[in-house]
Scaffold this motif. Structure first.
Motif, PDB file in Angstrom:
ATOM      1  N   GLN A 262       0.825  -1.200   0.000  1.00  0.00           N
ATOM      2  CA  GLN A 262       0.000   0.000   0.000  1.00  0.00           C
ATOM      3  C   GLN A 262       0.865   1.259   0.000  1.00  0.00           C
ATOM      4  O   GLN A 262       0.471   2.294  -0.541  1.00  0.00           O
ATOM      5  N   TRP A 265       2.207   1.602  -3.612  1.00  0.00           N
ATOM      6  CA  TRP A 265       1.201   2.232  -4.473  1.00  0.00           C
ATOM      7  C   TRP A 265       1.311   3.753  -4.414  1.00  0.00           C
ATOM      8  O   TRP A 265       1.124   4.433  -5.420  1.00  0.00           O
ATOM      9  N   CYS A 311     -10.858   5.056  -8.037  1.00  0.00           N
ATOM     10  CA  CYS A 311     -11.479   3.926  -7.333  1.00  0.00           C
ATOM     11  C   CYS A 311     -12.860   3.632  -7.887  1.00  0.00           C
ATOM     12  O   CYS A 311     -13.216   2.468  -8.128  1.00  0.00           O
ATOM     13  N   PHE A 341      -6.260  -7.077  -1.281  1.00  0.00           N
ATOM     14  CA  PHE A 341      -5.118  -6.345  -1.803  1.00  0.00           C
ATOM     15  C   PHE A 341      -3.850  -6.738  -1.043  1.00  0.00           C
ATOM     16  O   PHE A 341      -2.791  -6.970  -1.630  1.00  0.00           O
ATOM     17  N   LYS A 350      -6.523  -7.853  -8.646  1.00  0.00           N
ATOM     18  CA  LYS A 350      -5.504  -7.530  -9.644  1.00  0.00           C
ATOM     19  C   LYS A 350      -6.112  -6.768 -10.814  1.00  0.00           C
ATOM     20  O   LYS A 350      -5.505  -5.831 -11.352  1.00  0.00           O
ATOM     21  N   GLU A 353      -6.755  -3.269  -9.710  1.00  0.00           N
ATOM     22  CA  GLU A 353      -5.499  -2.509  -9.678  1.00  0.00           C
ATOM     23  C   GLU A 353      -5.162  -1.962 -11.063  1.00  0.00           C
ATOM     24  O   GLU A 353      -4.813  -0.790 -11.216  1.00  0.00           O
TER      25      GLU A 353
END
Length: 381
Positions: A262, A265, A311, A341, A350, A353
């Motif tokens: 995270q 990211w 999102c 995640f 996935k 993402e």
């Protein structure tokens, strides 16, 4: 309780997969013996340093210990040590006890782009004091003229570059933007050498919060500098291209350090934003940074809104929720997605993402993003 005066042993934390500079740092601190063996080091003394209140900071000094590759250097070898058990900062999205990891991560990120932000060599290690082992980060000591808070930055660009060169100032901004620094204040950006000074970046325990906690960026040290109001220099354009090219390798290194996905990211999001803002829109770094800062604490910044929109486009359930005494809007992502995640096994996660970063790229590349940056600049004038 915050001082200790004698260090007995030191060992390297994490894997031995270190850069040359990190190995040399630890070797010198260990007094020329292998730091992997946890040698006896009665010659090291620790001196407390007055910090900014974010945790304990000490100078580890090897009296008369020459550098590994310079036998003529009889100056004491110094490093800065920050014990994990004395961390006192709190940030949403940054796990307790991960300050040393983030300190090392910032060095690695800068190093892989040529070290242009001058983050001193940093590694995780542990030292033993009177039978008690303290884990934390060690960082190369950098002799400086002092933090930027001790100096005034000229308002005219022509004069400001005489204080800190254009490329150096913009390299610092690029690093802080990429790692979403939540603690870049005038006390932890140092000036080094004669004028024009190089700027050295320290104190990175509060970088790379989780991607769903991009609500407290702080770039106060340089946000008002004329250098970051200027267009990106050719060297900065090259630096951003290098950051993009090196991103896959950088993520691999951060994975080896065991930095959470995270947090990785966040680096991906902010590097993508820097890439589109500089290479597509040719925006000044100040304008880029302003879209990452909350102008009104209760209200999400532009970047948070883009993450929320991506999102939605990717089908990831999320929302802003008012919290705390002042009902600040705080971004929350569905717990089931975060759990899947974290495990990294669910195929739907996935796919989400991939859709998320594709949507984010489109948002960052749009002309509307450029327009928002110009509006943000006008707001701050």
């Amino acid at each position: 309780p915050n001082s200790f005066t004698e260090v007995d042993t030191m060992t390297l934390l994490a894997s031995p997969n270190r850069t040359f500079e990190q190995t040399e740092l630890l070797w010198n601190l260990a007094g020329g013996q292998s730091p992997f063996l946890g040698p006896s080091m009665p010659h090291i003394e620790s001196v407390p340093v007055v910090g900014d209140g974010s945790g304990g900071v000490y100078v580890l000094q090897c009296a008369g210990q020459p550098g590994l590759f310079d036998d003529n250097d009889d100056q004491p070898f110094k490093t800065i040590f920050k014990p994990l058990d004395e961390e006192r900062f709190e940030r949403r999205g940054i796990e307790a006890g991960t300050g040393a990891l983030r300190e090392e991560a910032a060095f690695v990120i800068d190093k892989l782009c040529g070290g242009q932000a001058n983050v001193p060599v940093t590694a995780r290690a542990s030292v033993e004091d009177k039978g008690v082992r303290k884990r934390g980060s060690v960082q190369q000591y950098v002799p400086t003229c002092g933090p930027v808070e001790n100096f005034g930055m000229p308002r005219r660009l022509e004069d400001a570059v005489g204080m800190v060169p254009l490329d150096d100032a913009q390299a610092v901004a690029c690093l802080d933007i990429r790692v979403f620094n939540t603690d870049r204040h005038p006390g932890n950006l140092l000036l080094v050498g004669e004028r024009p000074h190089k700027a050295a970046c320290i104190d990175h325990g509060c970088v790379l919060p989780a991607w769903w906690a991009l609500d407290c960026a702080q770039f106060d040290a340089w946000l008002g500098w004329p250098q970051v109001r200027a267009p990106p220099s050719p060297a900065t354009v090259s630096l951003v291209k290098e950051a993009v090219e090196q991103l896959p390798e950088t993520l691999e290194e951060l994975e080896r350090l065991e930095l959470s996905t995270q947090a990785q990211w966040t680096l991906r999001i902010c590097t993508l934003w820097l890439q589109r803002a500089v290479l597509t829109h040719c925006l000044p770094l100040r304008s880029i940074a302003l879209l990452m800062v909350r102008t009104d604490p209760p209200e999400p910044c532009w970047l948070e809104h883009q993450v929320a929109q991506a999102c939605r486009d990717a089908g990831i359930s999320s929302k802003f929720v008012p919290e705390g005494k002042y009902q600040d809007l705080v971004f929350h992502v569905d717990h089931k997605f975060l759990q899947a995640f974290a495990l990294g096994k669910a195929e739907w996660a996935k796919r989400a993402e991939k859709l998320f970063f594709s949507a984010l790229d489109a948002l960052f590349s749009s002309e509307k993003a450029k327009e928002e940056a110009l509006e943000a600049e006008n707001y701050w004038l």
